[in-house]
Every structure is written in C-alpha cells, then in structure tokens.
Design a protein around this motif. Sequence first.
Motif, PDB file in Angstrom:
ATOM      1  N   GLY A 121       0.783  -1.227   0.000  1.00 30.92           N
ATOM      2  CA  GLY A 121       0.000   0.000   0.000  1.00 30.92           C
ATOM      3  C   GLY A 121       0.814   1.275   0.000  1.00 30.92           C
ATOM      4  N   ALA A 122       2.109   1.172  -0.258  1.00 29.51           N
ATOM      5  CA  ALA A 122       2.959   2.368  -0.287  1.00 29.51           C
ATOM      6  C   ALA A 122       2.673   3.180  -1.548  1.00 29.51           C
ATOM      7  CB  ALA A 122       4.427   1.973  -0.241  1.00 29.51           C
ATOM      8  N   GLU A 123       3.094   4.437  -1.518  1.00 28.32           N
ATOM      9  CA  GLU A 123       2.885   5.340  -2.647  1.00 28.32           C
ATOM     10  C   GLU A 123       4.197   5.799  -3.275  1.00 28.32           C
ATOM     11  OE1 GLU A 123       0.714   8.558  -0.938  1.00 28.32           O
ATOM     12  OE2 GLU A 123      -1.116   7.382  -0.626  1.00 28.32           O
ATOM     13  N   HIS A 124       5.329   5.493  -2.635  1.00 30.30           N
ATOM     14  CA  HIS A 124       6.604   6.042  -3.070  1.00 30.30           C
ATOM     15  C   HIS A 124       7.686   4.970  -3.174  1.00 30.30           C
ATOM     16  CE1 HIS A 124       4.431   9.421  -1.187  1.00 30.30           C
ATOM     17  NE2 HIS A 124       5.034  10.158  -2.108  1.00 30.30           N
ATOM     18  N   LEU A 125       8.671   5.270  -4.022  1.00 26.80           N
ATOM     19  CA  LEU A 125       9.883   4.482  -4.099  1.00 26.80           C
ATOM     20  C   LEU A 125      11.056   5.455  -4.016  1.00 26.80           C
ATOM     21  CD1 LEU A 125      10.912   1.525  -4.535  1.00 26.80           C
ATOM     22  CD2 LEU A 125      11.227   2.157  -6.943  1.00 26.80           C
ATOM     23  N   VAL A 126      11.848   5.332  -2.958  1.00 23.81           N
ATOM     24  CA  VAL A 126      13.012   6.194  -2.764  1.00 23.81           C
ATOM     25  C   VAL A 126      14.159   5.651  -3.613  1.00 23.81           C
ATOM     26  CG1 VAL A 126      14.639   7.135  -1.094  1.00 23.81           C
ATOM     27  CG2 VAL A 126      12.251   6.763  -0.426  1.00 23.81           C
ATOM     28  N   VAL A 127      14.737   6.501  -4.444  1.00 16.62           N
ATOM     29  CA  VAL A 127      15.802   6.113  -5.362  1.00 16.62           C
ATOM     30  C   VAL A 127      17.083   6.841  -4.967  1.00 16.62           C
ATOM     31  CG1 VAL A 127      16.574   6.104  -7.763  1.00 16.62           C
ATOM     32  CG2 VAL A 127      14.154   5.739  -7.226  1.00 16.62           C
ATOM     33  N   ILE A 128      18.109   6.069  -4.599  1.00 17.63           N
ATOM     34  CA  ILE A 128      19.383   6.641  -4.147  1.00 17.63           C
ATOM     35  C   ILE A 128      20.454   6.337  -5.186  1.00 17.63           C
ATOM     36  CG2 ILE A 128      21.108   6.682  -2.306  1.00 17.63           C
ATOM     37  CD1 ILE A 128      18.972   5.675  -0.390  1.00 17.63           C
ATOM     38  N   PRO A 129      21.185   7.361  -5.659  1.00 22.41           N
ATOM     39  CA  PRO A 129      22.271   7.110  -6.616  1.00 22.41           C
ATOM     40  C   PRO A 129      23.386   6.292  -5.968  1.00 22.41           C
ATOM     41  CG  PRO A 129      21.697   9.450  -6.534  1.00 22.41           C
ATOM     42  CD  PRO A 129      21.028   8.792  -5.372  1.00 22.41           C
ATOM     43  N   SER A 130      24.116   5.569  -6.790  1.00 21.66           N
ATOM     44  CA  SER A 130      25.222   4.758  -6.274  1.00 21.66           C
ATOM     45  C   SER A 130      26.375   5.635  -5.810  1.00 21.66           C
ATOM     46  CB  SER A 130      25.707   3.787  -7.358  1.00 21.66           C
ATOM     47  OG  SER A 130      26.126   4.491  -8.511  1.00 21.66           O
ATOM     48  N   VAL A 165       7.952   3.007 -13.245  1.00 23.31           N
ATOM     49  CA  VAL A 165       7.487   2.694 -11.893  1.00 23.31           C
ATOM     50  C   VAL A 165       6.054   3.201 -11.696  1.00 23.31           C
ATOM     51  CG1 VAL A 165       7.837   3.244  -9.449  1.00 23.31           C
ATOM     52  CG2 VAL A 165       9.779   2.567 -10.862  1.00 23.31           C
ATOM     53  N   ARG A 166       5.769   4.363 -12.227  1.00 21.50           N
ATOM     54  CA  ARG A 166       4.394   4.893 -12.141  1.00 21.50           C
ATOM     55  C   ARG A 166       3.411   4.035 -12.924  1.00 21.50           C
ATOM     56  NH1 ARG A 166       3.610  10.223 -15.415  1.00 21.50           N
ATOM     57  NH2 ARG A 166       3.800   8.627 -17.055  1.00 21.50           N
ATOM     58  N   ASP A 167       3.772   3.718 -14.162  1.00 19.76           N
ATOM     59  CA  ASP A 167       2.831   3.016 -15.036  1.00 19.76           C
ATOM     60  C   ASP A 167       2.619   1.565 -14.620  1.00 19.76           C
ATOM     61  OD1 ASP A 167       2.708   5.386 -16.412  1.00 19.76           O
ATOM     62  OD2 ASP A 167       3.946   4.723 -18.099  1.00 19.76           O
ATOM     63  N   ARG A 168       3.680   0.911 -14.138  1.00 29.24           N
ATOM     64  CA  ARG A 168       3.564  -0.506 -13.797  1.00 29.24           C
ATOM     65  C   ARG A 168       3.137  -0.748 -12.355  1.00 29.24           C
ATOM     66  NH1 ARG A 168       8.228  -3.930 -16.976  1.00 29.24           N
ATOM     67  NH2 ARG A 168       8.468  -2.570 -18.786  1.00 29.24           N
ATOM     68  N   TYR A 169       3.533   0.147 -11.444  1.00 24.40           N
ATOM     69  CA  TYR A 169       3.292  -0.123 -10.021  1.00 24.40           C
ATOM     70  C   TYR A 169       2.520   0.983  -9.304  1.00 24.40           C
ATOM     71  CZ  TYR A 169       6.641  -3.836 -10.827  1.00 24.40           C
ATOM     72  OH  TYR A 169       7.274  -4.954 -11.329  1.00 24.40           O
ATOM     73  N   GLY A 170       2.237   2.069 -10.000  1.00 25.55           N
ATOM     74  CA  GLY A 170       1.471   3.140  -9.385  1.00 25.55           C
ATOM     75  C   GLY A 170       2.208   3.902  -8.300  1.00 25.55           C
ATOM     76  N   LEU A 171       3.520   3.835  -8.314  1.00 22.57           N
ATOM     77  CA  LEU A 171       4.329   4.507  -7.310  1.00 22.57           C
ATOM     78  C   LEU A 171       5.008   5.741  -7.902  1.00 22.57           C
ATOM     79  CD1 LEU A 171       6.199   1.437  -5.750  1.00 22.57           C
ATOM     80  CD2 LEU A 171       4.031   2.442  -5.008  1.00 22.57           C
ATOM     81  N   ARG A 172       5.314   6.692  -7.061  1.00 28.39           N
ATOM     82  CA  ARG A 172       6.052   7.887  -7.456  1.00 28.39           C
ATOM     83  C   ARG A 172       7.493   7.738  -6.995  1.00 28.39           C
ATOM     84  NH1 ARG A 172       5.064  14.074  -5.213  1.00 28.39           N
ATOM     85  NH2 ARG A 172       5.894  15.188  -7.038  1.00 28.39           N
ATOM     86  N   ILE A 173       8.448   7.896  -7.904  1.00 29.19           N
ATOM     87  CA  ILE A 173       9.838   7.854  -7.452  1.00 29.19           C
ATOM     88  C   ILE A 173      10.216   9.199  -6.843  1.00 29.19           C
ATOM     89  CG2 ILE A 173      10.479   6.120  -9.179  1.00 29.19           C
ATOM     90  CD1 ILE A 173      12.175   8.384 -10.532  1.00 29.19           C
ATOM     91  N   VAL A 174      10.996   9.129  -5.760  1.00 33.17           N
ATOM     92  CA  VAL A 174      11.535  10.325  -5.100  1.00 33.17           C
ATOM     93  C   VAL A 174      13.043  10.102  -4.977  1.00 33.17           C
ATOM     94  CG1 VAL A 174       9.458  11.147  -3.925  1.00 33.17           C
ATOM     95  CG2 VAL A 174      10.792   9.331  -2.878  1.00 33.17           C
ATOM     96  N   VAL A 175      13.799  10.908  -5.672  1.00 30.33           N
ATOM     97  CA  VAL A 175      15.243  10.711  -5.771  1.00 30.33           C
ATOM     98  C   VAL A 175      15.928  11.392  -4.584  1.00 30.33           C
ATOM     99  CG1 VAL A 175      17.283  11.041  -7.203  1.00 30.33           C
ATOM    100  CG2 VAL A 175      15.075  10.553  -8.273  1.00 30.33           C
ATOM    101  N   HIS A 176      16.837  10.672  -3.970  1.00 31.77           N
ATOM    102  CA  HIS A 176      17.428  11.012  -2.668  1.00 31.77           C
ATOM    103  C   HIS A 176      18.875  11.475  -2.834  1.00 31.77           C
ATOM    104  CE1 HIS A 176      19.187  10.530   1.232  1.00 31.77           C
ATOM    105  NE2 HIS A 176      18.258   9.736   1.749  1.00 31.77           N
ATOM    106  N   PRO A 177      19.152  12.789  -2.783  1.00 33.43           N
ATOM    107  CA  PRO A 177      20.552  13.231  -2.723  1.00 33.43           C
ATOM    108  C   PRO A 177      21.235  12.627  -1.498  1.00 33.43           C
ATOM    109  CG  PRO A 177      19.102  15.070  -3.212  1.00 33.43           C
ATOM    110  CD  PRO A 177      18.215  13.922  -2.832  1.00 33.43           C
TER     111      PRO A 177
END
Length: 316
Positions: A121-130, A165-177
């Motif tokens: 039931g989450a709405e977000h996916l946190v994306v952290i650069p390598s 990610v939005r189209d397949r899983y309905g989640l919003r990516i939020v990119v993490h500095p």
Amino acid sequence: MTPTPPLSSPQSSPRTPRPSLSRIRIGSAPDSWGVWFPDDPRQVPWERFLDEVARAGYAWIELGPYGYLPTDPARLTEETARRGLRVSAGTVFTSLHHGPAVWDRTWAHVADNAALAQAMGAEHLVVIPSFWRDDRTGAVLEDRVLTPGQWRDLTALTERLGREVRDRYGLRIVVHPHADTHLDSEENVARFLDATDPDVVALCLDTGHYAYCGGDSVKLIETYGERIGYLHLKQVDPEVLARVVADEVPFGPAVAQGVMCEPPAGVPALEPVLAAAQALGVELFAIVEQDMYPCPPDKPYPIAERTRRFLRSCGA
C-alpha cells in the motif's frame, strides 16, 4: 570540490508546543535501528525493529534494504498490521549515470522493491544514486564528477524509471541526494532538478545528507517546493562534520564517528524545515532516519522514542 559544512548552529529544544503540522506524516525506518543491509549479524532482527518502532510511537515505516523485512506481502502485512504499522515507501540504489547498459539489471532490482511496496500500500519508491566511493572501505570506485554524457544518462534514465514505476506499479519515485554520490551539493541537486521532468521525478529531501554536503533545506523547499515529494528527517553534528570533511573521511566511517546525531542536537534545525514543508500545502511523509551503522542493539529504541517526543513538541 569538498563540501562546506553548514554554518547554522544546533537548535534548542522547544519549550512550548508548536502549531499542528497537519500535512506531515511522521514515520521511521530500519536505518534508525542501524540497518543498512538485508542480512548482517551486527543488525537487530527485523522482529525487534518492528516491535520497537511501533512502541516508540511511529505509525509509518519504510521497507529498508530489500530482504531485511519479509518479502512475502501476506506475511509482512500480518506482521505490520498487528503492530499498527503501515509502509510509506521502498528504497533502491541505482547507477543510471552508467547509461543504458545497466538498465536491465537496474530494473530487475527496482521491480522486486516496487512490487513489494505496491503490495504493502505504499505510494513512493526512494531512489538513491550509487556511491562514487565505497561507503565502508572508502575505496574510490569512479570519478566523483560526472561527465556531460553521464549527466544526460542520469537524467534521461531517471525519467524513464519514473515513468515505468508509475505506469507498472502506481508509485512515485523520489530521488534522494546522498553524501558520497554524484547527487549531493546544492549545485548538483539544482542541476538534476532543472534537467528532469517534474511530472515523473520528485525529490526525497534528506535534511541530514543535504546539510552534510553544505545545502540549506529550507532554501531548497522554498525554491523547488513543487519538486519536494518526500522528506527524510536527519541531523548532523557540526563539529564531527567539520572534521570528517577536512579529513575527507568516507561516509560509512563518518557515520561510525557519529556525524549523524540525535535531534535536536545538530543541524539543520528541524522546526523551520517542517514549517516550510507544511507551507507547501501538500501531504508529505517525513521519515526519521538517524544513520548509525553499526550500533549496539539497545541504542536505537531510546533515541527513537525521544525523537518522536521531540517531533510531537514541534507539532508533528
């Protein structure tokens, strides 16, 4: 260029309750229990994390590293529900600046995390650069400055990731500095935001990492408010930060030296950050993270409980 420590001084505890931050949803994460990896003997068992995060007064959690919490949605739903917990986001690390050659490998990792986050039931996916240097050993893995071509790959593939990610899983990516990545300073964060589509790429503002790299969180919120999709609440100890920056200490050892500290002892002051976020007029998660890997198993809970009490005194 070596990041400059922020000049602001530690805040003092508020003496009276602040107005309610009605749009801010407070949570915590395995990171605040010293969890950085799916399986590590120095980390607390996942059952203990869930028990303690609920007892400390948090209603929302992140999934943390994939595989730390149960990956079977039915089991994880049962475990979280009986403790009164809900999931706000999953987290992934990516290296999209390496271009299309890494897409398939990246997507396989993202898909597992996104599927579990969606099921919970989450709405977000946190994306952290390598990392450009290893966060444990400090070994330099690549140049800390991206080429123009790498910037184009980073921005274009992040947009693609956001759409998929939005189209397949309905989640919003939020990119993490994040410290020791290519997305760190005010300059690099602004460059990234200016080059990406706001419809598919939002920002996870981590107040501690942004301060670690010399950034001003309130200024970022006021300047790029429409891009702020998620918050991580964290503080740095300015004295430790000055030392690790001067000595070019890698992020992992810096954490072991206590660069991330318990609120309200560090910077940035969290009350103005929360007030600026509230003023955006949108619902935002604000997830507490206090990096402290590794740490004694009995250390996290008292800090988490005190931090939750402090945030309540701020109105959150």
